[in-house]
Design an enzyme around this catalytic site. Structure first.
Site, mmCIF file in Angstrom:
data_model
loop_
_atom_site.group_PDB
_atom_site.id
_atom_site.type_symbol
_atom_site.label_atom_id
_atom_site.label_comp_id
_atom_site.label_asym_id
_atom_site.label_seq_id
_atom_site.Cartn_x
_atom_site.Cartn_y
_atom_site.Cartn_z
ATOM 1 N N HIS A 1 30.623 39.742 -49.627
ATOM 2 C CA HIS A 1 31.453 40.099 -50.783
ATOM 3 C C HIS A 1 30.652 40.936 -51.787
ATOM 4 C CE1 HIS A 1 35.024 39.934 -53.181
ATOM 5 N NE2 HIS A 1 34.540 39.131 -54.120
ATOM 6 N N HIS B 1 38.796 31.000 -54.559
ATOM 7 C CA HIS B 1 37.405 31.129 -55.000
ATOM 8 C C HIS B 1 36.817 29.724 -55.166
ATOM 9 C CE1 HIS B 1 39.363 34.865 -56.350
ATOM 10 N NE2 HIS B 1 38.174 35.427 -56.282
ATOM 11 N N ASP C 1 36.089 33.396 -51.810
ATOM 12 C CA ASP C 1 35.261 34.482 -52.316
ATOM 13 C C ASP C 1 34.263 34.000 -53.364
ATOM 14 O OD1 ASP C 1 36.776 36.176 -50.789
ATOM 15 O OD2 ASP C 1 37.392 37.480 -52.445
ATOM 16 N N HIS D 1 29.245 42.204 -57.139
ATOM 17 C CA HIS D 1 30.670 42.311 -57.446
ATOM 18 C C HIS D 1 31.023 43.587 -58.215
ATOM 19 C CE1 HIS D 1 34.768 40.778 -58.447
ATOM 20 N NE2 HIS D 1 34.598 40.134 -57.315
#
Length: 259
Positions: free
Chosen positions: A121, A215, A70, A125
């Site tokens: 994604h 990540h 991610d 965020h």
């Protein structure tokens, strides 16, 4: 059968967003949703009766697991791509638009060219469940457009920040042709730079049909990847992308997929 699941806990935090753990703890409320497992997805025909996904791996027979990353790309991504190429592993990258995709178009292009699955994604965020439908749509569509400008293709998968979703997120993602993908194993690598600890956390949680969340923006994560791959291969796992994990089924827009 879809499983009713509730998400209440804080999840991974993207670097560069000035989001810290204390803020995630301040988020309130729980989101209930129906989740479809990879095994259920494999057994279902596509919703429109169309052609099902073809894969060189039969995850109904093999011990499959999906490696996902991610919030990139970042300065660590070239090293990660080198590792994946050496290990002959394809991953699924859930990319963050602002400050990542737009700053590293060459890495997005490389990920796609080297056979990895490119997914969404969001743009910045933001927690989707804190937004109205228009705000959700903007977060997802801006990232879609940025990725498509580089790769020529819009993603079909998305991961909501912190895994927080609800019916409105499902409706908006459905309209954008995006299925939601959550996870079964996380190292919480936003909270440590200890690569050995990151590796141990993932190996302790790994299971068949699992989806690993890491990540490629944190200093300790990429160094942990070779050990994770080597050990799971020793245990008999085959690494696949998320679409391959669901094949011959396909991820249906709006639905949530979680092991």
């Amino acid at each position: 059968m879809p499983r009713n699941t509730t998400t209440c806990t804080p999840r991974g935090i993207a670097a560069g967003l000035a989001v810290v753990a204390s803020l995630t703890l301040a988020l309130s409320g729980c989101a209930a949703y129906d989740a479809t497992s990879p095994a259920d997805a494999r057994s279902r025909p596509t919703a429109d009766g169309g052609e099902r996904v073809k894969s060189g791996v039969d995850c109904a027979e093999e011990r499959c697991i999906a490696l996902t990353f991610d919030a990139g790309p970042s300065k660590h991504t070239p090293e990660l791509l080198d590792i994946l190429k050496e290990k002959k592993v394809h991953a699924t990258f859930f990319l963050l638009g602002r400050n990542h995709v737009v700053k590293h178009p060459e890495l997005v292009r490389r990920e796609a060219d080297e056979g990895h699955e490119i997914a969404n994604h969001t743009w910045s965020h933001k927690i989707l469940t804190d937004l109205d439908a228009d705000g959700m749509r903007e977060e997802m569509s801006l990232a879609q457009d940025a990725i498509a400008k580089i790769t020529g293709h819009k993603p079909t998968l998305m991961r909501p920040p912190q895994g927080r979703t609800n019916d409105t997120v499902a409706d908006v993602s459905r309209g954008l042709g995006l299925a939601q993908v959550l996870w079964s194993a996380t190292a919480k690598d936003y909270s440590t730079t200890d690569s050995a600890l990151i590796e141990k956390r993932i190996l302790d949680q790994a299971d068949r049909d699992g989806i690993i969340l890491l990540h490629d923006i944190y200093d300790g994560t990429v160094p942990a990847v070779p050990g994770i791959i080597d050990e799971l291969k020793k245990r008999g796992y085959t690494f696949v992308t998320v679409p391959e994990l669901l094949a011959p089924g396909t991820a249906e827009p709006g639905k949530v997929y979680k092991p």
